[in-house]
Design a protein around this motif. Structure first.
Motif, PDB file in Angstrom:
ATOM      1  N   CYS D  15      92.804  52.669  42.241  1.00 53.03           N
ATOM      2  CA  CYS D  15      91.953  52.391  41.078  1.00 53.03           C
ATOM      3  C   CYS D  15      92.783  52.277  39.810  1.00 53.03           C
ATOM      4  O   CYS D  15      92.565  51.401  38.981  1.00 53.03           O
ATOM      5  CB  CYS D  15      90.921  53.504  40.874  1.00 53.03           C
ATOM      6  N   TYR D  18      94.701  49.216  39.682  1.00 53.17           N
ATOM      7  CA  TYR D  18      93.779  48.128  39.455  1.00 53.17           C
ATOM      8  C   TYR D  18      93.425  48.003  37.983  1.00 53.17           C
ATOM      9  O   TYR D  18      93.371  46.927  37.425  1.00 53.17           O
ATOM     10  CB  TYR D  18      92.501  48.359  40.273  1.00 53.17           C
ATOM     11  N   SER D  19      93.200  49.172  37.361  1.00 53.38           N
ATOM     12  CA  SER D  19      92.785  49.133  35.952  1.00 53.38           C
ATOM     13  C   SER D  19      93.955  48.721  35.064  1.00 53.38           C
ATOM     14  O   SER D  19      93.765  48.104  34.024  1.00 53.38           O
ATOM     15  CB  SER D  19      92.202  50.478  35.513  1.00 53.38           C
ATOM     16  N   HIS D  21      96.226  46.558  35.965  1.00 49.52           N
ATOM     17  CA  HIS D  21      96.206  45.112  36.140  1.00 49.52           C
ATOM     18  C   HIS D  21      95.104  44.504  35.274  1.00 49.52           C
ATOM     19  O   HIS D  21      95.277  43.460  34.673  1.00 49.52           O
ATOM     20  CB  HIS D  21      95.972  44.775  37.614  1.00 49.52           C
ATOM     21  N   ALA D  22      93.986  45.221  35.197  1.00 48.52           N
ATOM     22  CA  ALA D  22      92.811  44.698  34.502  1.00 48.52           C
ATOM     23  C   ALA D  22      93.068  44.517  33.004  1.00 48.52           C
ATOM     24  O   ALA D  22      92.451  43.690  32.371  1.00 48.52           O
ATOM     25  CB  ALA D  22      91.620  45.619  34.709  1.00 48.52           C
ATOM     26  N   GLU D  24      95.401  43.137  31.614  1.00 41.42           N
ATOM     27  CA  GLU D  24      95.965  41.811  31.362  1.00 41.42           C
ATOM     28  C   GLU D  24      94.970  40.697  31.688  1.00 41.42           C
ATOM     29  O   GLU D  24      95.295  39.544  31.612  1.00 41.42           O
ATOM     30  CB  GLU D  24      97.218  41.595  32.217  1.00 41.42           C
ATOM     31  N   THR D  25      93.779  41.087  32.107  1.00 41.63           N
ATOM     32  CA  THR D  25      92.834  40.055  32.539  1.00 41.63           C
ATOM     33  C   THR D  25      91.767  39.847  31.482  1.00 41.63           C
ATOM     34  O   THR D  25      91.683  40.578  30.510  1.00 41.63           O
ATOM     35  CB  THR D  25      92.142  40.464  33.859  1.00 41.63           C
ATOM     36  N   THR D  26      90.949  38.841  31.703  1.00 37.35           N
ATOM     37  CA  THR D  26      89.871  38.534  30.779  1.00 37.35           C
ATOM     38  C   THR D  26      88.690  38.011  31.571  1.00 37.35           C
ATOM     39  O   THR D  26      88.865  37.363  32.606  1.00 37.35           O
ATOM     40  CB  THR D  26      90.323  37.487  29.729  1.00 37.35           C
ATOM     41  N   ARG D  27      87.474  38.323  31.106  1.00 35.42           N
ATOM     42  CA  ARG D  27      86.270  37.837  31.777  1.00 35.42           C
ATOM     43  C   ARG D  27      86.093  36.353  31.488  1.00 35.42           C
ATOM     44  O   ARG D  27      86.352  35.894  30.377  1.00 35.42           O
ATOM     45  CB  ARG D  27      85.061  38.613  31.253  1.00 35.42           C
ATOM     46  N   LEU D  28      85.620  35.611  32.476  1.00 39.89           N
ATOM     47  CA  LEU D  28      85.373  34.182  32.291  1.00 39.89           C
ATOM     48  C   LEU D  28      83.919  33.945  31.924  1.00 39.89           C
ATOM     49  O   LEU D  28      83.019  34.573  32.489  1.00 39.89           O
ATOM     50  CB  LEU D  28      85.711  33.424  33.577  1.00 39.89           C
ATOM     51  N   ALA D  59      87.203  30.384  26.858  1.00 39.81           N
ATOM     52  CA  ALA D  59      88.290  31.068  26.147  1.00 39.81           C
ATOM     53  C   ALA D  59      89.433  30.132  25.763  1.00 39.81           C
ATOM     54  O   ALA D  59      90.201  30.425  24.842  1.00 39.81           O
ATOM     55  CB  ALA D  59      88.836  32.215  27.004  1.00 39.81           C
ATOM     56  N   GLY D  60      89.541  29.016  26.456  1.00 44.20           N
ATOM     57  CA  GLY D  60      90.615  28.071  26.166  1.00 44.20           C
ATOM     58  C   GLY D  60      90.183  26.979  25.194  1.00 44.20           C
ATOM     59  O   GLY D  60      90.955  26.078  24.878  1.00 44.20           O
ATOM     60  N   ASP D 125      83.885  39.750  24.716  1.00 42.34           N
ATOM     61  CA  ASP D 125      83.672  40.718  25.782  1.00 42.34           C
ATOM     62  C   ASP D 125      84.507  41.922  25.380  1.00 42.34           C
ATOM     63  O   ASP D 125      85.722  41.940  25.615  1.00 42.34           O
ATOM     64  CB  ASP D 125      84.129  40.131  27.128  1.00 42.34           C
ATOM     65  N   ARG D 128      87.884  41.259  23.306  1.00 45.61           N
ATOM     66  CA  ARG D 128      88.477  39.980  23.641  1.00 45.61           C
ATOM     67  C   ARG D 128      87.533  38.802  23.384  1.00 45.61           C
ATOM     68  O   ARG D 128      86.355  38.882  23.737  1.00 45.61           O
ATOM     69  CB  ARG D 128      88.881  39.991  25.113  1.00 45.61           C
TER      70      ARG D 128
END
Lengths: 154, 154, 154, 154
Positions: D15, D18-19, D21-22, D24-28, D59-60, D125, D128
């Protein structure tokens, strides 16, 4: 013991919900990523005294990093950026378009955003395209070798 | 004696033609220059946790190097490039235009290529403009501090 | 009797002016039309799990509606709009251009506004083109099937 | 028992990684999100018989959905898209730019990508920016009301 099992369930459900959320997310390409890829590409280019532009875009098609080696033709700035843009927008190496045109499908050149010359590659995180690299300055086959060397470092 | 005078004339004419020729050359901004300037600018930005785009152009207004620090607003890619372009095209800091507009000369915004916001600086070799730097991402005054720090390393 | 002849003349002149006036009008494509066409196209695309952009333009070539299904390559936004624009501007399916190029008439790609790839169709009211649909995201033949399904609902 | 504790540790570490890693991520932003936001905005506009363009970007900065209500001026297609683009690129409502210009900071109009008129809002979100909405067609204050109503539904 029962409490422990409940705790494990809570943790598992948390992980599961997290991974469900993760399916809608995407990893962001950092400047560090972009510079490492660019360094590897530049290093490959220097091996053969090739002068090129190396452009790295994020998932939205916006520049993260660009460098132009001394002596590279000015036109390669736009070509490098547009090869990367084409690879990103259509989620495939620009060589796919080059091969298609060479084998007779000339009509695809008319699609806005298509650059049908090798040297542009998508950068993937698993299945998802999170950016791209575009190289321009020498022959398209050599541009492709440099771009691939950059991508390998990722 | 006559031969001596002729020789002096030949030497003088040669020197003259040389200095005329010399006035037509310009130092080229190398990628190494551009990366050193960018490193100094990025280093200054990190000091205050500022996230910016740093763009370096050559004498023709074409990108030599660009980097976008993580978290920088996307709009700063174009703004950074255009600040640098404006400083190069008009051989002056973009702050000069900002000050002009603020003091009432709003009409200059209508000039194609003018960006009237601090953060763009020409890079000079003696009197000659051989490139420019453009910074965007934080306030225009902070962008200006970063651009100046980059230029100082040159 | 004289009055009757005058009356007939008045009616005839009125009808004539009316029909002259009528030749200058055109039906406007409404947002409701555009959304119904888009819904039908999207529904056809979902049948085969195809991800596409669907763009609907009015008689002047301006967007009335656009939707991008999840996972569709970014490049399809411009391609969808430009296929629709091409179909509208030249009052014919973009497949006509694709077939022309494939049969050797490569030169037509040089015409500004021509996209020579299937997926763009004019929307007609009788003889008059009152808008267009453009689809992009899968193969050009599949894009064409989706566009046709959308148009059928009109 | 010892095995159980080890298992828990494995799950926790999973977990945690995972978090990490999270971060660096973004919701689409999905098409469903975009259509729900657009529906809410359109519904608010209809309340007052306002005719507008509603544009939603990812986002782009690429279109996910656009709709133009009947009777809306053609110019609002580009204005709506560019308001949304400006809000996205600079991570702030376009009203911030409008207010700045009105209070005397006219120079910021010269920044490429800045639209200094209310009606563009970033979609967030958490911290972000994952997209934006742009509305154009009535007064800028009314455009802003419609955009806010759209965003509220998210």
């Amino acid at each position: 013991m029962k409490q422990l099992i409940v705790s494990i369930w809570v943790v598992l459900v948390f992980c599961l919900s997290y991974s469900v959320h993760a399916q809608e997310t995407t990893r962001l390409l950092s400047l560090e990523d972009a510079q490492r890829i660019s360094d590897a590409a530049e290093s490959r280019a220097r091996q053969d005294n090739w002068n090129v532009v190396i452009a790295i875009l994020d998932a939205g098609g916006h520049l993260v990093a660009l460098r132009r080696m001394d002596g590279t033709q000015i036109g390669s700035v736009d070509v490098g950026i547009q090869k990367a843009t084409s690879a990103l927008k259509f989620k495939r190496p620009t060589k796919v378009f080059e091969d298609a045109v060479k084998s007779g499908n000339v009509h695809i050149i008319s699609l806005p955003g298509v650059v049908a010359v090798e040297g542009g590659l998508p950068i993937r995180d698993g299945d998802r395209v999170i950016g791209s690299i575009g190289v321009s300055g020498v022959t398209s086959a050599q541009d492709g070798i440099i771009a691939a060397a950059g991508l390998e470092s990722f």
